[in-house]
Design a protein around this motif. Structure first.
Motif, PDB file in Angstrom:
ATOM      1  N   LEU A   1       0.846  -1.206   0.000  1.00  0.00           N
ATOM      2  CA  LEU A   1       0.000   0.000   0.000  1.00  0.00           C
ATOM      3  C   LEU A   1       0.878   1.253   0.000  1.00  0.00           C
ATOM      4  N   ARG A   2       1.952   1.215   0.788  1.00  0.00           N
ATOM      5  CA  ARG A   2       2.874   2.374   0.808  1.00  0.00           C
ATOM      6  C   ARG A   2       3.516   2.557  -0.565  1.00  0.00           C
ATOM      7  N   ALA A   3       3.970   1.433  -1.141  1.00  0.00           N
ATOM      8  CA  ALA A   3       4.663   1.511  -2.441  1.00  0.00           C
ATOM      9  C   ALA A   3       3.737   2.063  -3.531  1.00  0.00           C
ATOM     10  N   ALA A   4       2.432   1.829  -3.385  1.00  0.00           N
ATOM     11  CA  ALA A   4       1.474   2.337  -4.388  1.00  0.00           C
ATOM     12  C   ALA A   4       1.124   3.802  -4.122  1.00  0.00           C
ATOM     13  N   GLY A   5       1.757   4.381  -3.110  1.00  0.00           N
ATOM     14  CA  GLY A   5       1.586   5.809  -2.851  1.00  0.00           C
ATOM     15  C   GLY A   5       0.437   6.156  -1.916  1.00  0.00           C
ATOM     16  N   HIS A   6      -0.152   5.158  -1.245  1.00  0.00           N
ATOM     17  CA  HIS A   6      -1.251   5.474  -0.340  1.00  0.00           C
ATOM     18  C   HIS A   6      -0.707   6.077   0.960  1.00  0.00           C
ATOM     19  N   PRO A   7      -1.364   7.128   1.460  1.00  0.00           N
ATOM     20  CA  PRO A   7      -0.852   7.809   2.652  1.00  0.00           C
ATOM     21  C   PRO A   7      -0.947   6.919   3.897  1.00  0.00           C
ATOM     22  N   PRO A   8      -0.181   7.223   4.954  1.00  0.00           N
ATOM     23  CA  PRO A   8      -0.145   6.397   6.164  1.00  0.00           C
ATOM     24  C   PRO A   8      -1.531   6.095   6.737  1.00  0.00           C
ATOM     25  N   ASP A   9      -2.429   7.087   6.719  1.00  0.00           N
ATOM     26  CA  ASP A   9      -3.783   6.883   7.266  1.00  0.00           C
ATOM     27  C   ASP A   9      -4.511   5.733   6.566  1.00  0.00           C
ATOM     28  N   VAL A  10      -4.296   5.630   5.256  1.00  0.00           N
ATOM     29  CA  VAL A  10      -4.963   4.582   4.474  1.00  0.00           C
ATOM     30  C   VAL A  10      -4.397   3.212   4.844  1.00  0.00           C
ATOM     31  N   VAL A  11      -3.075   3.159   5.026  1.00  0.00           N
ATOM     32  CA  VAL A  11      -2.447   1.885   5.400  1.00  0.00           C
ATOM     33  C   VAL A  11      -2.983   1.437   6.761  1.00  0.00           C
ATOM     34  N   VAL A  12      -3.049   2.369   7.703  1.00  0.00           N
ATOM     35  CA  VAL A  12      -3.569   2.043   9.040  1.00  0.00           C
ATOM     36  C   VAL A  12      -5.031   1.609   8.933  1.00  0.00           C
ATOM     37  N   GLY A  13      -5.813   2.353   8.155  1.00  0.00           N
ATOM     38  CA  GLY A  13      -7.242   2.040   8.008  1.00  0.00           C
ATOM     39  C   GLY A  13      -7.457   0.646   7.436  1.00  0.00           C
ATOM     40  N   ALA A  14      -6.652   0.286   6.444  1.00  0.00           N
ATOM     41  CA  ALA A  14      -6.800  -1.044   5.813  1.00  0.00           C
ATOM     42  C   ALA A  14      -6.438  -2.139   6.814  1.00  0.00           C
ATOM     43  N   LEU A  15      -5.341  -1.940   7.541  1.00  0.00           N
ATOM     44  CA  LEU A  15      -4.933  -2.955   8.535  1.00  0.00           C
ATOM     45  C   LEU A  15      -5.972  -3.062   9.643  1.00  0.00           C
ATOM     46  N   PHE A  16      -6.470  -1.908  10.078  1.00  0.00           N
ATOM     47  CA  PHE A  16      -7.486  -1.862  11.139  1.00  0.00           C
ATOM     48  C   PHE A  16      -8.695  -2.700  10.720  1.00  0.00           C
ATOM     49  N   PHE A  17      -9.179  -2.443   9.498  1.00  0.00           N
ATOM     50  CA  PHE A  17     -10.383  -3.142   9.049  1.00  0.00           C
ATOM     51  C   PHE A  17     -10.123  -4.638   8.872  1.00  0.00           C
ATOM     52  N   LEU A  18      -8.964  -4.970   8.316  1.00  0.00           N
ATOM     53  CA  LEU A  18      -8.646  -6.388   8.095  1.00  0.00           C
ATOM     54  C   LEU A  18      -8.532  -7.157   9.407  1.00  0.00           C
ATOM     55  N   LEU A  19      -7.933  -6.515  10.399  1.00  0.00           N
ATOM     56  CA  LEU A  19      -7.759  -7.214  11.675  1.00  0.00           C
ATOM     57  C   LEU A  19      -9.086  -7.456  12.376  1.00  0.00           C
ATOM     58  N   VAL A  20     -10.074  -6.628  12.055  1.00  0.00           N
ATOM     59  CA  VAL A  20     -11.405  -6.827  12.638  1.00  0.00           C
ATOM     60  C   VAL A  20     -12.216  -7.752  11.724  1.00  0.00           C
ATOM     61  N   ALA A  21     -12.391  -7.299  10.463  1.00  0.00           N
ATOM     62  CA  ALA A  21     -13.266  -8.043   9.530  1.00  0.00           C
ATOM     63  C   ALA A  21     -12.661  -9.358   9.097  1.00  0.00           C
ATOM     64  N   GLY A  22     -11.323  -9.419   9.060  1.00  0.00           N
ATOM     65  CA  GLY A  22     -10.666 -10.579   8.484  1.00  0.00           C
ATOM     66  C   GLY A  22     -10.479 -11.742   9.438  1.00  0.00           C
ATOM     67  N   GLN A  23     -10.814 -11.552  10.699  1.00  0.00           N
ATOM     68  CA  GLN A  23     -10.659 -12.703  11.591  1.00  0.00           C
ATOM     69  C   GLN A  23     -11.831 -12.863  12.563  1.00  0.00           C
ATOM     70  N   GLU A  24     -12.326 -11.743  13.115  1.00  0.00           N
ATOM     71  CA  GLU A  24     -13.390 -11.853  14.122  1.00  0.00           C
ATOM     72  C   GLU A  24     -14.657 -12.445  13.483  1.00  0.00           C
ATOM     73  N   THR A  25     -14.978 -11.973  12.267  1.00  0.00           N
ATOM     74  CA  THR A  25     -16.163 -12.479  11.557  1.00  0.00           C
ATOM     75  C   THR A  25     -16.109 -14.005  11.412  1.00  0.00           C
ATOM     76  N   THR A  26     -14.943 -14.500  10.972  1.00  0.00           N
ATOM     77  CA  THR A  26     -14.854 -15.940  10.701  1.00  0.00           C
ATOM     78  C   THR A  26     -14.877 -16.735  12.005  1.00  0.00           C
ATOM     79  N   SER A  27     -14.225 -16.224  13.057  1.00  0.00           N
ATOM     80  CA  SER A  27     -14.311 -16.890  14.373  1.00  0.00           C
ATOM     81  C   SER A  27     -15.774 -17.035  14.790  1.00  0.00           C
ATOM     82  N   GLN A  28     -16.506 -15.942  14.603  1.00  0.00           N
ATOM     83  CA  GLN A  28     -17.919 -15.961  15.002  1.00  0.00           C
ATOM     84  C   GLN A  28     -18.694 -16.970  14.162  1.00  0.00           C
ATOM     85  N   PHE A  29     -18.418 -16.950  12.866  1.00  0.00           N
ATOM     86  CA  PHE A  29     -19.142 -17.866  11.984  1.00  0.00           C
ATOM     87  C   PHE A  29     -18.839 -19.321  12.339  1.00  0.00           C
TER      88      PHE A  29
END
Ligand code: HEM
Length: 387
Positions: free
Chosen positions: A207-235
């Motif tokens: 994401l950094r290499a593609a020129g996305h600002p730090p806020d975007v990198v943090v936002g993507a990681l934030f969402f992935l860490l929530v959506a990418g694991q908690e959802t599946t644990s629950q399911f």
């Protein structure tokens, strides 16, 4: 109905679009029919995703100060990004979760689950009680995600606590004291993510290499860490619980007369971990004959859409492979459709295949309990012992 929608009886009559006020007096339009939910999800010009991560209980100044103290910011990145940057960010995340990369994790995950199931079977054989949420479902998705996407070096327990705090802070009815505690937890982890986003490799680096600002990198990681694991644990927890009460399905799995993939799809239809998802009307419009002024919060009742008699033969019955079983909207639809669907499906398929025999002989000591939440089920435990 808003905060325990999964507890609604299946046969209760609901209008296609229902006006419901929440605990702070905000009116939402709840969309109950499959066709209308799909229509909203696939029409981003009329219904924007901007409110997807808005706190349903307004965050008071004291908690906002806590978040600001941690320099917490969540700009539009993925699920709440209706802007021009969305496709490029999504493409990088989708690449990290490409089906080929997901498939490559299958043998490793199968080995791990088999080992865990062996331990669980031994404990059950010895007459013990086992919490299948804690022993199986809670950490598997995070362990797989960490192999696909480089993540900050944080203990599993800390990530789980942060993710569950985020789901509560943004989607639960809360009092001010609780909001402050949750803000402290979420803010603390946001700081960890910020540091990692600046230097980390893998997805963060791309994401950094593609020129996305730090806020975007943090936002993507934030969402992935929530959506990418908690959802599946629950399911996984909800699906295992459901299967424990479906002896005919377990027998069919044992005989090989039902496909694991069909069981997973029927599980997603009947036990989705995300029960609702939001959009906001961008313009004055009408939906299913109901007037929708611009700015209205639209609550898409995904779980109900999966049980719409217009799309599925036996809406409330767990019949893998039945007509309409795969037409659920558990992963959303359109431009923001879940980008981790193949990963979630692979994880669930491995867990179902490896645990079906074990589930066949258990009795439930403690059903999963789910706290009030607009969107996420968040089951807390699922305890069984041998019959
Ligand atoms: C059973 C598990 C899961 C369910 C039920 C689920 C469900 C959803 C839903 C309903 C959405 C919103 C879709 C829309 O707005 O149309 C979504 C978006 C998303 N999900 Fe999932 N999800 C699951 C697992 C995962 C996993 C494992 C990952 C990644 C590791 C993931 C990553 C994402 C991302 C990045 C988005 C935002 C996509 C975008 O806005 O472009 N999800 N998911």
């Amino acid at each position: 109905m808003l905060f325990r929608s999964w507890a609604q009886t299946a046969d209760a009559h609901w209008p296609d679009v229902a006006r419901v006020s929440d605990h702070v007096g905000v009116a939402h339009l709840v969309v109950t029919r499959h066709a209308l939910v799909r229509q909203v999800l696939t029409d981003p010009a009329t219904y924007r995703p901007d409110n997807a991560l808005d706190a349903v209980t307004p965050v008071p100044v004291a908690a906002l100060r806590v978040l600001a103290g941690h320099r917490f910011r969540l700009p539009p990145t993925l699920a709440n990004n209706g802007g021009v940057s969305h496709p490029a960010i999504r493409a990088i995340v989708a690449d990290a979760l490409h089906p080929t990369r997901v498939a490559a994790q299958r043998p490793w995950l199968t080995g791990l689950v088999r080992e865990r199931v062996g331990g669980i079977a031994a404990a059950l054989d010895a007459g013990g009680a086992v919490d299948l949420y804690a022993e199986l479902a809670a950490d598997l998705p995070l362990l797989v995600l960490a192999r696909l996407v480089e993540l900050p070096d944080a203990p599993v327990g800390a990530v789980k606590e942060f993710a569950r705090a985020a789901l509560e802070l943004f989607w639960a009815p809360l009092d001010a004291e609780r909001q402050q505690a949750l803000a402290a937890e979420v803010g603390r982890f946001h700081r960890v993510l910020r540091e990692f986003a600046a230097t980390g490799g893998g997805l963060a680096g791309s994401l950094r290499a593609a020129g996305h600002p730090p806020d975007v990198v943090v936002g993507a990681l934030f969402f992935l860490l929530v959506a990418g694991q908690e959802t599946t644990s629950q399911f996984l927890t909800l699906l295992l619980h459901r299967l424990a009460g479906e002896p005919a399905v377990l027998a069919a799995l044992r005989d090989g007369t039902v496909a694991v993939g069909d069981v997973v799809e029927e599980g997603l239809r009947l036990e989705p971990p995300i029960v609702t998802w939001r959009r906001v009307a961008a313009v004055d419009t009408t939906l299913g004959g109901t007037a929708v002024p611009a700015g209205t919060s639209i609550v898409l009742w995904l779980a109900r859409a999966g049980r719409d008699p217009a799309t599925v033969d036996a809406p409330d019955e767990f019949r893998p492979g039945q007509r309409g079983s795969r037409r659920h909207l558990a992963f959303g639809a359109g431009a923001h459709r879940c980008v981790g669907d193949q990963l979630a499906r692979m994880e669930a398929a491995v867990v179902v295949a490896e645990t079906a025999a074990l589930l066949d002989g258990v009795t439930v000591l403690r059903e999963p309990w789910c706290p009030d939440n607009l969107t996420f089920r968040m089951p807390d435990a699922f305890v069984v012992r041998r019959r």
